[in-house]
Design a protein around this motif. Sequence first.
Motif, PDB file in Angstrom:
ATOM      1  N   ASN A  87      18.265 -15.119  20.436  1.00 17.84           N
ATOM      2  CA  ASN A  87      19.201 -16.144  19.990  1.00 17.84           C
ATOM      3  C   ASN A  87      19.180 -16.203  18.468  1.00 17.84           C
ATOM      4  O   ASN A  87      18.137 -16.489  17.871  1.00 17.84           O
ATOM      5  CB  ASN A  87      18.823 -17.497  20.597  1.00 17.84           C
ATOM      6  N   VAL A  88      20.315 -15.943  17.834  1.00 18.28           N
ATOM      7  CA  VAL A  88      20.333 -15.834  16.383  1.00 18.28           C
ATOM      8  C   VAL A  88      20.034 -17.173  15.706  1.00 18.28           C
ATOM      9  O   VAL A  88      19.430 -17.218  14.627  1.00 18.28           O
ATOM     10  CB  VAL A  88      21.682 -15.252  15.896  1.00 18.28           C
ATOM     11  N   THR A  89      20.439 -18.281  16.336  1.00 18.37           N
ATOM     12  CA  THR A  89      20.128 -19.595  15.762  1.00 18.37           C
ATOM     13  C   THR A  89      18.622 -19.840  15.768  1.00 18.37           C
ATOM     14  O   THR A  89      18.053 -20.358  14.794  1.00 18.37           O
ATOM     15  CB  THR A  89      20.854 -20.706  16.539  1.00 18.37           C
ATOM     16  N   THR A  90      17.961 -19.449  16.851  1.00 18.95           N
ATOM     17  CA  THR A  90      16.505 -19.578  16.914  1.00 18.95           C
ATOM     18  C   THR A  90      15.845 -18.746  15.826  1.00 18.95           C
ATOM     19  O   THR A  90      14.888 -19.196  15.180  1.00 18.95           O
ATOM     20  CB  THR A  90      15.984 -19.131  18.297  1.00 18.95           C
ATOM     21  N   LEU A 100      19.647 -17.140   6.333  1.00 20.42           N
ATOM     22  CA  LEU A 100      18.418 -17.365   7.096  1.00 20.42           C
ATOM     23  C   LEU A 100      18.272 -16.351   8.222  1.00 20.42           C
ATOM     24  O   LEU A 100      19.253 -15.922   8.819  1.00 20.42           O
ATOM     25  CB  LEU A 100      18.425 -18.780   7.691  1.00 20.42           C
ATOM     26  N   GLY A 101      17.027 -16.000   8.515  1.00 19.93           N
ATOM     27  CA  GLY A 101      16.716 -15.167   9.662  1.00 19.93           C
ATOM     28  C   GLY A 101      16.693 -13.674   9.396  1.00 19.93           C
ATOM     29  O   GLY A 101      16.204 -12.908  10.225  1.00 19.93           O
ATOM     30  N   ALA A 102      17.190 -13.228   8.253  1.00 18.62           N
ATOM     31  CA  ALA A 102      17.281 -11.790   7.987  1.00 18.62           C
ATOM     32  C   ALA A 102      15.898 -11.159   7.830  1.00 18.62           C
ATOM     33  O   ALA A 102      15.661 -10.046   8.321  1.00 18.62           O
ATOM     34  CB  ALA A 102      18.128 -11.532   6.742  1.00 18.62           C
ATOM     35  N   ALA A 103      14.983 -11.833   7.146  1.00 17.67           N
ATOM     36  CA  ALA A 103      13.638 -11.278   6.963  1.00 17.67           C
ATOM     37  C   ALA A 103      12.929 -11.126   8.299  1.00 17.67           C
ATOM     38  O   ALA A 103      12.246 -10.126   8.556  1.00 17.67           O
ATOM     39  CB  ALA A 103      12.825 -12.170   6.029  1.00 17.67           C
ATOM     40  N   TYR A 104      13.108 -12.103   9.172  1.00 18.74           N
ATOM     41  CA  TYR A 104      12.489 -12.043  10.496  1.00 18.74           C
ATOM     42  C   TYR A 104      13.085 -10.900  11.312  1.00 18.74           C
ATOM     43  O   TYR A 104      12.356 -10.156  11.988  1.00 18.74           O
ATOM     44  CB  TYR A 104      12.704 -13.367  11.221  1.00 18.74           C
ATOM     45  N   PHE A 155      17.302   3.080  11.039  1.00 18.90           N
ATOM     46  CA  PHE A 155      17.567   1.910  10.197  1.00 18.90           C
ATOM     47  C   PHE A 155      19.030   1.830   9.767  1.00 18.90           C
ATOM     48  O   PHE A 155      19.388   0.958   8.972  1.00 18.90           O
ATOM     49  CB  PHE A 155      16.686   1.944   8.946  1.00 18.90           C
ATOM     50  N   ALA A 156      19.869   2.732  10.240  1.00 19.20           N
ATOM     51  CA  ALA A 156      21.258   2.791   9.780  1.00 19.20           C
ATOM     52  C   ALA A 156      21.979   1.466  10.021  1.00 19.20           C
ATOM     53  O   ALA A 156      21.931   0.902  11.120  1.00 19.20           O
ATOM     54  CB  ALA A 156      21.990   3.918  10.508  1.00 19.20           C
ATOM     55  N   GLY A 157      22.635   0.975   8.978  1.00 21.67           N
ATOM     56  CA  GLY A 157      23.378  -0.271   9.086  1.00 21.67           C
ATOM     57  C   GLY A 157      22.524  -1.517   9.032  1.00 21.67           C
ATOM     58  O   GLY A 157      23.041  -2.628   9.168  1.00 21.67           O
ATOM     59  N   LYS A 158      21.223  -1.355   8.844  1.00 23.88           N
ATOM     60  CA  LYS A 158      20.294  -2.499   8.843  1.00 23.88           C
ATOM     61  C   LYS A 158      19.546  -2.609   7.509  1.00 23.88           C
ATOM     62  O   LYS A 158      18.490  -3.231   7.434  1.00 23.88           O
ATOM     63  CB  LYS A 158      19.269  -2.351   9.978  1.00 23.88           C
ATOM     64  N   GLU A 159      20.094  -1.983   6.462  1.00 25.82           N
ATOM     65  CA  GLU A 159      19.377  -1.920   5.191  1.00 25.82           C
ATOM     66  C   GLU A 159      19.094  -3.299   4.606  1.00 25.82           C
ATOM     67  O   GLU A 159      18.031  -3.528   4.006  1.00 25.82           O
ATOM     68  CB  GLU A 159      20.166  -1.074   4.185  1.00 25.82           C
ATOM     69  N   TYR A 160      20.035  -4.219   4.763  1.00 24.36           N
ATOM     70  CA  TYR A 160      19.839  -5.567   4.210  1.00 24.36           C
ATOM     71  C   TYR A 160      18.651  -6.260   4.868  1.00 24.36           C
ATOM     72  O   TYR A 160      17.871  -6.949   4.205  1.00 24.36           O
ATOM     73  CB  TYR A 160      21.103  -6.408   4.399  1.00 24.36           C
ATOM     74  N   LEU A 161      18.472  -6.065   6.170  1.00 20.43           N
ATOM     75  CA  LEU A 161      17.354  -6.682   6.872  1.00 20.43           C
ATOM     76  C   LEU A 161      16.026  -6.149   6.354  1.00 20.43           C
ATOM     77  O   LEU A 161      15.062  -6.915   6.176  1.00 20.43           O
ATOM     78  CB  LEU A 161      17.474  -6.433   8.379  1.00 20.43           C
ATOM     79  N   LEU A 162      15.963  -4.847   6.108  1.00 24.32           N
ATOM     80  CA  LEU A 162      14.734  -4.254   5.566  1.00 24.32           C
ATOM     81  C   LEU A 162      14.443  -4.802   4.172  1.00 24.32           C
ATOM     82  O   LEU A 162      13.304  -5.115   3.831  1.00 24.32           O
ATOM     83  CB  LEU A 162      14.859  -2.736   5.507  1.00 24.32           C
ATOM     84  N   GLN A 163      15.494  -4.903   3.363  1.00 21.98           N
ATOM     85  CA  GLN A 163      15.316  -5.432   2.007  1.00 21.98           C
ATOM     86  C   GLN A 163      14.760  -6.855   2.047  1.00 21.98           C
ATOM     87  O   GLN A 163      13.855  -7.198   1.275  1.00 21.98           O
ATOM     88  CB  GLN A 163      16.646  -5.410   1.262  1.00 21.98           C
ATOM     89  N   GLN A 172      24.500  -8.740   9.521  1.00 17.75           N
ATOM     90  CA  GLN A 172      23.487  -7.821  10.040  1.00 17.75           C
ATOM     91  C   GLN A 172      22.439  -8.561  10.876  1.00 17.75           C
ATOM     92  O   GLN A 172      21.919  -8.024  11.857  1.00 17.75           O
ATOM     93  CB  GLN A 172      22.805  -7.059   8.904  1.00 17.75           C
ATOM     94  N   THR A 173      22.113  -9.786  10.482  1.00 12.81           N
ATOM     95  CA  THR A 173      21.163 -10.593  11.247  1.00 12.81           C
ATOM     96  C   THR A 173      21.703 -10.879  12.641  1.00 12.81           C
ATOM     97  O   THR A 173      20.988 -10.753  13.641  1.00 12.81           O
ATOM     98  CB  THR A 173      20.872 -11.917  10.511  1.00 12.81           C
ATOM     99  N   ALA A 174      22.971 -11.263  12.696  1.00  8.10           N
ATOM    100  CA  ALA A 174      23.591 -11.578  13.985  1.00  8.10           C
ATOM    101  C   ALA A 174      23.656 -10.350  14.889  1.00  8.10           C
ATOM    102  O   ALA A 174      23.371 -10.428  16.093  1.00  8.10           O
ATOM    103  CB  ALA A 174      24.984 -12.153  13.757  1.00  8.10           C
ATOM    104  N   VAL A 175      24.014  -9.202  14.312  1.00  9.86           N
ATOM    105  CA  VAL A 175      24.109  -7.967  15.098  1.00  9.86           C
ATOM    106  C   VAL A 175      22.739  -7.562  15.637  1.00  9.86           C
ATOM    107  O   VAL A 175      22.594  -7.194  16.805  1.00  9.86           O
ATOM    108  CB  VAL A 175      24.716  -6.830  14.246  1.00  9.86           C
ATOM    109  N   MET A 176      21.716  -7.651  14.784  1.00 13.36           N
ATOM    110  CA  MET A 176      20.365  -7.268  15.199  1.00 13.36           C
ATOM    111  C   MET A 176      19.844  -8.194  16.294  1.00 13.36           C
ATOM    112  O   MET A 176      19.198  -7.751  17.256  1.00 13.36           O
ATOM    113  CB  MET A 176      19.428  -7.292  13.994  1.00 13.36           C
ATOM    114  N   ALA A 177      20.122  -9.474  16.157  1.00 14.90           N
ATOM    115  CA  ALA A 177      19.685 -10.435  17.180  1.00 14.90           C
ATOM    116  C   ALA A 177      20.338 -10.117  18.517  1.00 14.90           C
ATOM    117  O   ALA A 177      19.682 -10.172  19.572  1.00 14.90           O
ATOM    118  CB  ALA A 177      20.011 -11.854  16.742  1.00 14.90           C
ATOM    119  N   GLU A 178      21.620  -9.754  18.478  1.00 10.52           N
ATOM    120  CA  GLU A 178      22.316  -9.407  19.724  1.00 10.52           C
ATOM    121  C   GLU A 178      21.717  -8.144  20.343  1.00 10.52           C
ATOM    122  O   GLU A 178      21.517  -8.066  21.556  1.00 10.52           O
ATOM    123  CB  GLU A 178      23.813  -9.211  19.449  1.00 10.52           C
ATOM    124  N   GLU A 179      21.426  -7.145  19.500  1.00 10.10           N
ATOM    125  CA  GLU A 179      20.813  -5.908  19.987  1.00 10.10           C
ATOM    126  C   GLU A 179      19.492  -6.180  20.711  1.00 10.10           C
ATOM    127  O   GLU A 179      19.181  -5.543  21.715  1.00 10.10           O
ATOM    128  CB  GLU A 179      20.536  -4.958  18.812  1.00 10.10           C
TER     129      GLU A 179
END
Length: 356
Positions: free
Chosen positions: A289-292, A167-171, A211-219, A278-285
């Motif tokens: 809040n990754v849970t939100t 959950l949350g990766a598309a967002y 986008f380096a290291g964030k390919e899964y989020l883009l997909q 990747q979702t957790a890392v992007m949220a931190e960047e």
Amino acid sequence: MEIAKLGEFGLIDRLTKDLHIKNESTKYSIGDDCAVLSYPDTQVLVTTDLLMEGVHFDLTYIDLQHLGYKSAMVNISDVFAMNGTPRQITVSLAISKRFTVEDMEQFYSGLRLACDKWGVDIVGGDTTSSYTGLAISITCIGEARKEDIVYRNGAHNTDLICVSGDLGAAYMGLQLLEREKAVYYQMVDEAKRKAKAGGLPAQIPEFQPDFAGKEYLLQRQLQTEARGDIIKKLREAGIRPTAMMDVSDGLSSELIHICKQSGVGCRIFEKELPIDYQTAVMAEEMEMNVTTCALNGGEDYELLFTVPIGDLEKVKNLEDIHLIGHITDQKFGQVLVTRDNQEFELKAQGWNPLTH
């Protein structure tokens, strides 16, 4: 080529000339006033989605092939969410003059990739002009035996709550695209400002998004996948969900829909929410809040479903399915239990197209 040179029927012919029927229920496809479908022994499922440029998609960062693929998948996903099998779609487009015939061929190539993946026939639709951008309306038709259809209103006290995938990766993919778009337009504005100050024509700088290291989020954002594979796994395991939805507007919104329509409450546990690294890392960047993000992000198109507690042993060993909580009596409300055992009321804070 300008679309006007072909005209409506010329465009339709060009886009659909080599479509081949895959389903016995498709008796007659494109070429007459109506498609002819036959479902003598099953229930027919019908769903429609309307996608508007500037509201549901931004052509700054999604190409037309991916848009066609996604447009089909979000409809196909709705049929899977009813425990059905998608069979046909109709496609209606409102097109502005800035689009060419080749653009529409790209859109249809993505559409057909999605349909071929799940054996779906394109059987009709409509085209017209638009003064405000691209509008896409797709209707998907599917089938299911009456006893197999799963509604939102079937959850019962003590049922287990499950979700597929993560959950949350598309967002977070959307946030990444929006961030890089903002950086690009800042560069463009700065170039224009300097050019104006010097009395010179603006030189738009080269821009390479990060986008380096964030390919899964883009997909996850650009290449939506309907989870028909999960439906297959459940059937093979002999599990029939008691309630089910696809996660389009956000987990919290969908779970509240199930609870309200079923007349029940729920408890879900933060520590059980499936979240990709990747979702957790992007949220931190982005200091989010990754849970939100996981609860409210939307566009995951995973399957949220409930199963009887007696199916625990069957469901807990299925790959890519996660137990996140259980259904309770309605009087206990809809509750999120945090990692430190605090309890909060779930709120529907996901996507709402009518606020855009």
